[in-house]
Design an enzyme around this catalytic site. Structure first.
Site, PDB file in Angstrom:
ATOM      1  N   ARG A   1       0.559  -0.858  -0.213  1.00 51.21           N
ATOM      2  CA  ARG A   1      -0.419  -0.267  -0.035  1.00 51.21           C
ATOM      3  C   ARG A   1       0.706   1.222  -0.056  1.00 51.21           C
ATOM      4  O   ARG A   1       0.983   2.061  -0.578  1.00 51.21           O
ATOM      5  CB  ARG A   1      -1.210   0.177   1.178  1.00 51.21           C
ATOM      6  CG  ARG A   1      -2.295  -0.509   1.159  1.00 51.21           C
ATOM      7  CD  ARG A   1      -3.057  -0.970   2.607  1.00 51.21           C
ATOM      8  NE  ARG A   1      -3.524  -1.763   1.495  1.00 51.21           N
ATOM      9  CZ  ARG A   1      -4.534  -3.126   2.544  1.00 51.21           C
ATOM     10  NH1 ARG A   1      -4.313  -2.217   3.851  1.00 51.21           N
ATOM     11  NH2 ARG A   1      -5.630  -3.445   2.512  1.00 51.21           N
TER      12      ARG A   1
ATOM     13  N   HIS B   1      -5.242  -0.845  -6.884  1.00 50.59           N
ATOM     14  CA  HIS B   1      -4.443  -1.418  -6.211  1.00 50.59           C
ATOM     15  C   HIS B   1      -4.443  -1.653  -4.578  1.00 50.59           C
ATOM     16  O   HIS B   1      -4.366  -0.801  -4.158  1.00 50.59           O
ATOM     17  CB  HIS B   1      -3.373  -1.696  -6.307  1.00 50.59           C
ATOM     18  CG  HIS B   1      -2.576  -1.631  -8.095  1.00 50.59           C
ATOM     19  ND1 HIS B   1      -1.624  -1.372  -8.474  1.00 50.59           N
ATOM     20  CD2 HIS B   1      -2.827  -3.153  -9.115  1.00 50.59           C
ATOM     21  CE1 HIS B   1      -1.403  -2.553  -9.430  1.00 50.59           C
ATOM     22  NE2 HIS B   1      -2.029  -3.274  -9.944  1.00 50.59           N
ATOM     23  N   GLU B   2      -4.157  -3.173  -4.416  1.00 52.84           N
ATOM     24  CA  GLU B   2      -3.974  -3.417  -2.981  1.00 52.84           C
ATOM     25  C   GLU B   2      -4.970  -2.769  -1.905  1.00 52.84           C
ATOM     26  O   GLU B   2      -4.673  -2.601  -1.040  1.00 52.84           O
ATOM     27  CB  GLU B   2      -3.062  -2.548  -2.237  1.00 52.84           C
ATOM     28  CG  GLU B   2      -1.443  -3.104  -3.726  1.00 52.84           C
ATOM     29  CD  GLU B   2      -1.175  -4.802  -3.405  1.00 52.84           C
ATOM     30  OE1 GLU B   2      -1.861  -5.811  -2.743  1.00 52.84           O
ATOM     31  OE2 GLU B   2      -0.679  -5.360  -4.420  1.00 52.84           O
ATOM     32  N   GLY B   3      -6.685  -2.924  -2.082  1.00 57.03           N
ATOM     33  CA  GLY B   3      -6.998  -2.602  -1.675  1.00 57.03           C
ATOM     34  C   GLY B   3      -7.703  -1.068  -1.885  1.00 57.03           C
ATOM     35  O   GLY B   3      -7.244   0.272  -2.150  1.00 57.03           O
TER      36      GLY B   3
END
Length: 600
Positions: free
Chosen positions: A297, A439-441
């Site tokens: 993140r 991306h990534e949440g």
């Protein structure tokens, strides 16, 4: 003229003057390092970025990965780049020396990732993914597992990935169906589907090592039953040779941007012969994976800030050279046209871009420093910096990601019609940056994480620590007459944030979790603006203190800093007032809106 995609001057200003990275050399882990060494690392990263990454920026976008004969073909430069990343120590930049790493502070390693991503985001992600996967193996794997995988990953011979998402279980990891059955030899037979796997297969390396979530037969339902496995594309047989591991690439997704790195769908264990190796203890996989996700993140936020930086400098270069019109009030058509950077509205767009880029980069380096200190310290100091990092990670991921879309859009606007065409790189930057809020949440998940968990955890200790950090900066700024009014402005905004947060927590108790979290994304946006204002006040304190004794060139840089700081407080920080009004409103509009009401 040399193409510029970031400011080395600004990067060093933030690292050395604002965040005082050299203070980390007081700790044993970094005692053998110094500022000169850090600058040499930055110089080497810039050289690699300028000579190897930026020249193939457009090529990687145009020559997209292809699935051929069961393998993914990527740009021919990727193999050499991975070798160079490995030999140069870039993949293991922040890894301990005992594992073959360079043992640099994370803040320095993150700065090099910023350089690479600004030059060519797609090319920068291959080593970053590999580093995250290797760090997980070191953190939770056995000595034999570390020895089997990490050296080949840090050398760039093998790619690492994070394999979480499934066709029917995107953000809802509790619903994953990938299974793991004991094979009787210490391994597990893995079966399932994974989608949207960055770097999930390619011919730029000899092997791909997936860090994969799956559920062991008979595991508890939901997230409590998730385990983490090392699942290589090619496993090591008893003789030490690499053999196929029953993983098939079923498709490569065609993307809007970020085209140079393949995003794949994987079919795993179709023939019952995919072997995975349990990492750590059973049923603790999600907790382990969050280490890589949180690191990723910060990486996503850094990538977004880097792309936004490249777009800003492309716009800056264009507006300095493009002449059109004359200054307002200049009526004589015989007078020459002026560069469009002389127009106030163009300067506004450039100030907006610069304020987001440099504010975001400062926050990301701040978080990296917190990570370094949490690793180096003990006791209360360790806890303090770990909690601050945890609180700010959703902001560091989402603010650059969401705002990067807006700043690259403004870069296109600066170029007018040319910005919309492939003749200039800003249209690619706009496409490349769009993935970052996903991306990534997603941003919505980051908002629920911040409001629903981070600000309330440990009795609100993280939020209290954050308020103290900002309060300390405000108190420092008040010592300067030039900054006192801005310090008061930020303090008022911070008090409003505390009131809004208190209101939302009370709302959770009275109206339930759905109403409480309905506007979590707006709360994240609100919180993020205040966080970036804090970072700008920190920069202004340093810039103001250096102005008097600065050289002419340095004075120009510092004066630009102060104008950008003033812009953020005059144009961006006031936006919190509208967000505050909505967040204090008790009407649960979006909760009450029924799906059937969207019908025509």
């Amino acid at each position: 003229m040399e193409t510029k995609f970031l400011s080395e001057t600004n990067l060093k200003f933030l690292l050395h003057d604002v965040h005082e990275i050299s203070a980390l050399t007081e700790y044993d882990a970094y005692r053998h390092q110094n500022r000169k060494m850090f600058d040499m690392v930055m110089g080497a990263a810039l050289d690699l970025a300028k000579t190897k990454l930026y020249p193939i920026l457009e090529e990687m976008d145009e020559n997209i990965p292809e699935l051929l004969d069961g393998s993914v073909r990527v740009h021919s430069a990727v193999r050499n780049l991975m070798k160079e990343y490995g030999e140069g120590g870039w993949i293991g930049a922040s890894f301990p020396e005992q594992y073959g790493g360079e043992q640099l502070p994370l803040a320095v390693a993150m700065a090099t990732r910023y350089i690479f991503a600004a030059a060519n985001y797609s090319a920068s992600t291959f080593p970053e993914l590999t580093a995250g996967a290797a760090h997980l193996i070191i953190s939770f794997g056995s000595e034999d597992m570390v020895a089997a995988y990490v050296p080949n990953m840090l050398s760039g011979k093998w790619q690492g990935t994070m394999a979480l998402t499934e066709p029917e279980a995107g953000s809802s990891l509790a619903d994953i169906t990938a299974s793991a059955s004991p094979a009787g030899d210490g391994s597990y037979r893995i079966k399932g589907q994974k989608i949207f796997i960055s770097g999930g297969d390619h011919d730029g390396v000899d092997n791909v090592v997936h860090l994969m979530l799956a559920k062991i037969d008979g595991a508890p339902a939901g997230v409590k039953g998730i385990s983490l496995f090392v699942v290589p594309k090619k496993r090591i047989d008893p003789a030490g040779a690499l053999v196929g591991n029953d993983i098939v690439v079923s498709q490569v997704f065609h993307k809007l941007g970020y085209r140079g790195n393949p995003i794949t769908q994987l079919s795993i264990g179709e023939n019952g012969d995919c072997h995975g190796f349990l990492l750590g203890e059973p049923h603790k996989g999600l907790a382990y994976m969050f280490q890589m996700m949180n690191e990723a993140r910060l990486g996503v936020g850094m990538g977004a800030a880097a792309i936004a930086s490249a777009a800003y400098y492309a716009a800056l270069e264009y507006t300095r050279g493009r002449t059109q019109g004359r200054k307002i009030g200049q009526k004589n058509l015989a007078d020459p046209q002026v560069p469009i950077i002389e127009h106030a509205d163009v300067k506004r767009m450039l100030l907006f871009q610069r304020s987001v880029v440099e504010g975001s980069l400062s926050l990301l380096l701040q978080c990296s420093m917190y990570a370094d200190l949490a690793h180096l310290q003990d006791g209360e100091d360790k806890t303090k910096h770990a909690l601050l990092l945890d609180l700010l990670t959703p902001v560091a991921k989402s603010y650059p990601s969401e705002m990067g879309i807006l700043t690259t859009s403004q870069a296109i606007q600066c170029l007018g019609g040319y910005g919309y065409c492939k003749d200039f790189p800003v249209e690619q930057y706009y496409r490349d940056v769009r993935i970052h809020p996903i991306h990534e949440g997603t941003t919505g998940i980051q908002g629920m994480d911040l409001l629903g968990r981070k600000v309330t955890m440990h009795g609100g200790e993280s939020f209290n620590l954050f308020n103290k950090e900002v309060g300390s900066t405000i108190a420092h700024a008040r010592r300067s007459p030039e900054l006192a009014a801005s310090a008061d402005q930020l303090e008022a905004s911070l008090i409003e944030l505390q009131n809004v947060t208190r209101h939302k927590i009370e709302q959770a108790a009275t109206s339930g979790p759905e109403v409480f979290l309905a506007d979590a994304t707006l709360y994240l946006e609100y919180f993020g603006i205040i966080v970036i204002a804090w970072q700008w006040l920190k920069q202004a304190i340093v810039a103001q203190s250096q102005l008097e004794k600065a050289s002419r060139i340095r004075r120009s840089f510092l004066t630009g800093k102060m104008f950008t700081f003033r812009y953020f407080f005059a144009y961006e920080l006031p936006k919190t007032k509208g967000l505050r009004s909505r967040l204090l409103d008790t009407d649960p509009l979006t909760v009450r809106m029924e799906s059937s009401f969207f019908n025509d």
